[in-house]
Design an enzyme around this catalytic site. Structure first.
Site, PDB file in Angstrom:
ATOM      1  N   ILE A  19       4.176   0.969  49.951  1.00  0.00           N
ATOM      2  CA  ILE A  19       5.214   0.551  48.998  1.00  0.00           C
ATOM      3  C   ILE A  19       4.701   0.687  47.565  1.00  0.00           C
ATOM      4  O   ILE A  19       5.431   1.121  46.668  1.00  0.00           O
ATOM      5  CB  ILE A  19       5.655  -0.900  49.266  1.00  0.00           C
ATOM      6  CG1 ILE A  19       6.233  -1.036  50.676  1.00  0.00           C
ATOM      7  CG2 ILE A  19       6.667  -1.355  48.225  1.00  0.00           C
ATOM      8  CD1 ILE A  19       7.500  -0.247  50.911  1.00  0.00           C
ATOM      9  N   ASP A  71       4.759   5.537  56.441  1.00  0.00           N
ATOM     10  CA  ASP A  71       4.696   5.418  54.983  1.00  0.00           C
ATOM     11  C   ASP A  71       5.326   6.623  54.286  1.00  0.00           C
ATOM     12  O   ASP A  71       5.787   6.507  53.143  1.00  0.00           O
ATOM     13  CB  ASP A  71       3.248   5.253  54.513  1.00  0.00           C
ATOM     14  CG  ASP A  71       2.790   3.799  54.594  1.00  0.00           C
ATOM     15  OD1 ASP A  71       3.596   2.913  54.279  1.00  0.00           O
ATOM     16  OD2 ASP A  71       1.634   3.552  54.977  1.00  0.00           O
ATOM     17  N   LYS A 186      -6.966 -18.274  46.096  1.00  0.00           N
ATOM     18  CA  LYS A 186      -8.375 -17.952  46.280  1.00  0.00           C
ATOM     19  C   LYS A 186      -8.642 -16.489  45.921  1.00  0.00           C
ATOM     20  O   LYS A 186      -8.026 -15.580  46.473  1.00  0.00           O
ATOM     21  CB  LYS A 186      -8.802 -18.217  47.725  1.00  0.00           C
ATOM     22  CG  LYS A 186      -8.775 -19.707  48.112  1.00  0.00           C
ATOM     23  CD  LYS A 186      -9.793 -20.501  47.291  1.00  0.00           C
ATOM     24  CE  LYS A 186      -9.807 -21.960  47.691  1.00  0.00           C
ATOM     25  NZ  LYS A 186     -10.777 -22.745  46.884  1.00  0.00           N
ATOM     26  N   LYS A 188     -11.836 -15.111  46.013  1.00  0.00           N
ATOM     27  CA  LYS A 188     -13.077 -14.631  46.614  1.00  0.00           C
ATOM     28  C   LYS A 188     -12.880 -13.417  47.530  1.00  0.00           C
ATOM     29  O   LYS A 188     -13.700 -12.480  47.503  1.00  0.00           O
ATOM     30  CB  LYS A 188     -13.756 -15.767  47.390  1.00  0.00           C
ATOM     31  CG  LYS A 188     -15.187 -15.462  47.822  1.00  0.00           C
ATOM     32  CD  LYS A 188     -16.106 -15.259  46.629  1.00  0.00           C
ATOM     33  CE  LYS A 188     -16.381 -16.584  45.919  1.00  0.00           C
ATOM     34  NZ  LYS A 188     -17.351 -16.420  44.815  1.00  0.00           N
ATOM     35  N   THR A 190     -10.824 -10.980  47.258  1.00  0.00           N
ATOM     36  CA  THR A 190     -10.700  -9.805  46.385  1.00  0.00           C
ATOM     37  C   THR A 190     -12.054  -9.421  45.804  1.00  0.00           C
ATOM     38  O   THR A 190     -12.405  -8.228  45.740  1.00  0.00           O
ATOM     39  CB  THR A 190      -9.699 -10.094  45.260  1.00  0.00           C
ATOM     40  OG1 THR A 190      -8.397 -10.227  45.828  1.00  0.00           O
ATOM     41  CG2 THR A 190      -9.685  -8.973  44.233  1.00  0.00           C
ATOM     42  N   CYS A 378      20.270  10.370  68.590  1.00  0.00           N
ATOM     43  CA  CYS A 378      19.353  11.082  69.479  1.00  0.00           C
ATOM     44  C   CYS A 378      19.533  10.610  70.920  1.00  0.00           C
ATOM     45  O   CYS A 378      20.517  10.944  71.555  1.00  0.00           O
ATOM     46  CB  CYS A 378      17.910  10.913  68.992  1.00  0.00           C
ATOM     47  SG  CYS A 378      16.768  12.121  69.709  1.00  0.00           S
ATOM     48  N   MET A 381      22.921   9.257  71.482  1.00  0.00           N
ATOM     49  CA  MET A 381      23.988  10.226  71.754  1.00  0.00           C
ATOM     50  C   MET A 381      23.953  10.656  73.216  1.00  0.00           C
ATOM     51  O   MET A 381      24.988  10.749  73.893  1.00  0.00           O
ATOM     52  CB  MET A 381      23.850  11.455  70.855  1.00  0.00           C
ATOM     53  CG  MET A 381      25.012  12.435  71.004  1.00  0.00           C
ATOM     54  SD  MET A 381      24.650  14.161  70.577  1.00  0.00           S
ATOM     55  CE  MET A 381      24.101  14.798  72.161  1.00  0.00           C
ATOM     56  N   HIS A 514      18.462  12.754  63.488  1.00  0.00           N
ATOM     57  CA  HIS A 514      18.101  11.432  62.978  1.00  0.00           C
ATOM     58  C   HIS A 514      18.493  11.306  61.502  1.00  0.00           C
ATOM     59  O   HIS A 514      17.674  11.566  60.614  1.00  0.00           O
ATOM     60  CB  HIS A 514      16.592  11.211  63.110  1.00  0.00           C
ATOM     61  CG  HIS A 514      16.121  10.995  64.508  1.00  0.00           C
ATOM     62  ND1 HIS A 514      15.959   9.742  65.051  1.00  0.00           N
ATOM     63  CD2 HIS A 514      15.781  11.880  65.479  1.00  0.00           C
ATOM     64  CE1 HIS A 514      15.537   9.853  66.301  1.00  0.00           C
ATOM     65  NE2 HIS A 514      15.419  11.143  66.589  1.00  0.00           N
ATOM     66  N   GLU A 516      18.752   8.739  59.729  1.00  0.00           N
ATOM     67  CA  GLU A 516      18.034   7.662  59.034  1.00  0.00           C
ATOM     68  C   GLU A 516      16.857   8.176  58.209  1.00  0.00           C
ATOM     69  O   GLU A 516      16.444   7.547  57.227  1.00  0.00           O
ATOM     70  CB  GLU A 516      17.543   6.600  60.026  1.00  0.00           C
ATOM     71  CG  GLU A 516      16.450   7.027  60.982  1.00  0.00           C
ATOM     72  CD  GLU A 516      16.956   7.602  62.293  1.00  0.00           C
ATOM     73  OE1 GLU A 516      16.232   7.513  63.295  1.00  0.00           O
ATOM     74  OE2 GLU A 516      18.076   8.161  62.304  1.00  0.00           O
TER      75      GLU A 516
END
Length: 539
Positions: A19, A71, A186, A188, A190, A378, A381, A514, A516
């Site tokens: 994202i 992704d 917190k 730490k 990171t 798909c 159907m 597809h 989508e």
């Protein structure tokens, strides 16, 4: 020359690197910069095509037929860029290429090693996938410290050394947890994550800190001090109601300005009006509709990622708030139709294998008989064709040869050869590799006028993406048409059935492709919008 932005992740997985990569690409694209995006996946599978969606999430299909990480769907939804086979590389692909070269003797007797041979191959593929755009954003899958991702991390380290800071920038995404009992954020984890990254030789230029609560300026300064990052370059990706708010969130903290400054880019100012309008529309939805999705893979939010997004896009662009209710197809087999009650519309999505197929067929019968708007995608159907053959055409036990090889009425079957858009004949049989014999990628579909599908697209042909092996059996075409099945979409040469509809039904449509995969939040998708509007306006 292309400039590269590398995005790594730390502390835990699933923080939203995809994202962030997509959102950053969208912001930079609004500044009139050309963008390409690449995902590097550390798993050894050649691609996710044979991996279970329940475990790995959705398999996204590119226009040129690559089965890739989900992704890439985010990239295409946020950025006006078509991903391709050169947009996703796995450890399996990299090693496969290197080993094939070694077998051919291309390394001239050298000992083949991770450095330089594997890392050189990774770098070569990154350069190829950049397509010489102004900016190439590269997301590295997994978490820093994982043994699987080390060759990828080393490769991007080498590119930083070779190209320098004017051409390469590093963004590291980490988790900044909120401890409710202590009422504290917190930092730490990171700190340790950046320490791990620096030990490999990469100093991040920017930190994107994912958090449940807003991180204070004091905590940002603390993170900056202990990670050797400028305080202004500590960006807070706090949880938002909708992922399409992330470009607005990141821009409000100056992420794109930092990138422009670090990479010495010459570009216009940011314009995110389209995202603002989308947010306004989403926040002002009044009417609600309910859609039942008949699923067979668990982890619904990831297994059906593009479908979820496409339905929501259609809802926002049609002025309705869509409530999605997933129904387990296997449970539907065992129960009465109570799981389908109060359905405004029903979707049966794609999938493979016979598990849950009778539940899907049961839901389709319910939608047909109750005049509920229906969309089959798909496998959906194909299941609609089976249901129609059994219950309208009286072809008892009609089936697909995928589920019953010896069925008396194989209304869906494996087409051994077919013609693709280039005029080449593709071959497949029951023993072919599952991952290599499907009809994959963007193909042309010719639409019949005065049909639901034509009214949705408002054009005589469309290009949509496919991912399947089995097809409508043309031997049953005339019989099914005689009983009220409408074939409203065919392959460009007319041989393959792509879209089916029903006579005397408010809105019933199944498509072999597809849709989508090509839906975007700003523009939506005509087929999903037509489906959602049929529910909205149904009386």
């Amino acid at each position: 020359m292309t400039k590269y932005i590398f995005i790594t992740g730390g502390v835990v997985s699933s923080l939203g690197k995809g994202i962030v990569a997509a959102s950053l690409g969208s912001i930079l694209e609004s500044r009139n910069l050309s963008i390409s995006v690449i995902k590097l996946d550390p798993y050894i599978n050649v691609d996710p095509g044979t991996m279970s969606p329940s475990q790995h999430g959705e398999v996204f299909v590119t226009y040129d037929g690559a089965e890739t990480d989900l992704d890439l769907g985010h990239y295409e939804r946020f950025i006006n860029y078509k991903t391709s086979k050169s947009s996703n590389y796995t450890t399996g692909q990299i090693y496969d290429k290197v080993l094939k070269r070694e077998r051919k003797g291309e390394y001239l007797g050298s000992t083949v090693q991770v450095i330089p041979h594997i890392t050189d191959e990774i770098i070569s593929n990154i350069k190829r996938g950049s397509f010489e755009k102004d900016i190439c954003i590269v997301e590295i899958g997994g978490t820093v410290g994982d043994i699987e991702s080390l060759p990828f991390i080393e490769a991007i380290r080498q590119m930083g050394v070779e190209y320098g800071k004017d051409l390469v920038s590093y963004i590291h995404l980490t988790l900044v947890p909120f401890i409710r009992v202590a009422n504290e954020i917190k930092t730490k984890p990171t700190q340790h994550s950046v320490k791990e990254l620096r030990s490999i030789g990469i100093q991040p230029d920017i930190l994107v800190c994912r958090s449940e609560k807003i991180i204070s300026n004091q905590d940002k300064k603390k993170i900056a001090l202990f990670t050797n990052v400028e305080a202004k370059a500590v960006i807070n990706s706090v949880d938002v109601d909708d992922i399409y708010e992330v470009p607005l969130l990141l821009h409000s903290q100056g992420l794109d300005n930092i990138i422009v400054e670090k990479l010495n880019l010459s570009c216009k100012k940011t314009s995110l009006e389209a995202w603002k309008k989308y947010k306004d529309k989403r926040n002002n939805l009044k009417k609600k509709i309910s859609i039942k999705i008949i699923a067979k893979y668990g982890n619904y939010s990831e297994s059906y990622k593009s479908l979820n997004e496409a339905v929501r896009h259609a809802g926002v662009n049609s002025g309705v708030n869509v409530e999605i209710d997933y129904v387990d197809a296997e449970k539907l087999e065992e129960k009465d139709n109570s799981l389908l009650e109060n359905a405004g519309g029903i979707i049966v999505p794609g999938g493979f294998g016979g598990r849950g197929i009778e539940g899907k067929i049961k839901a389709i019968k319910y939608a047909r008989e109750k005049n509920i708007p229906f969309l089959g995608i798909c496998l959906g159907m194909q299941a609609a064709v089976i249901e129609f053959a059994r219950n309208v055409c009286n072809l008892d036990n009609a089936n697909s040869t995928e589920f019953d090889k010896n069925t008396e009425y194989p209304v869906i079957g494996l087409i051994e050869e077919w013609l693709d858009n280039t005029g080449s004949i593709e071959y497949r049989d029951i023993n072919s590799n599952i991952g290599g014999t499907m009809r994959l990628g963007e193909q042309e579909c010719m639409l019949e006028k005065d049909s639901n599908v034509f009214n949705a697209y408002k054009t005589k042909s469309v290009l949509e993406r496919h991912r399947h092996r089995y097809e409508f059996n043309n031997e049953f075409r005339e019989l099914l048409k005689k009983n009220g099945l409408i074939i409203s979409g065919k392959s460009f040469d007319g041989t393959l059935v792509e879209v089916i509809e029903l006579e005397n039904h408010p809105w019933f449509l199944g498509c072999q492709f597809h849709p989508e995969f090509t839906s975007k939040p700003i523009n939506g998708h005509p087929l999903f919008e037509a489906f959602v509007k049929s529910i909205r306006d149904y009386k």
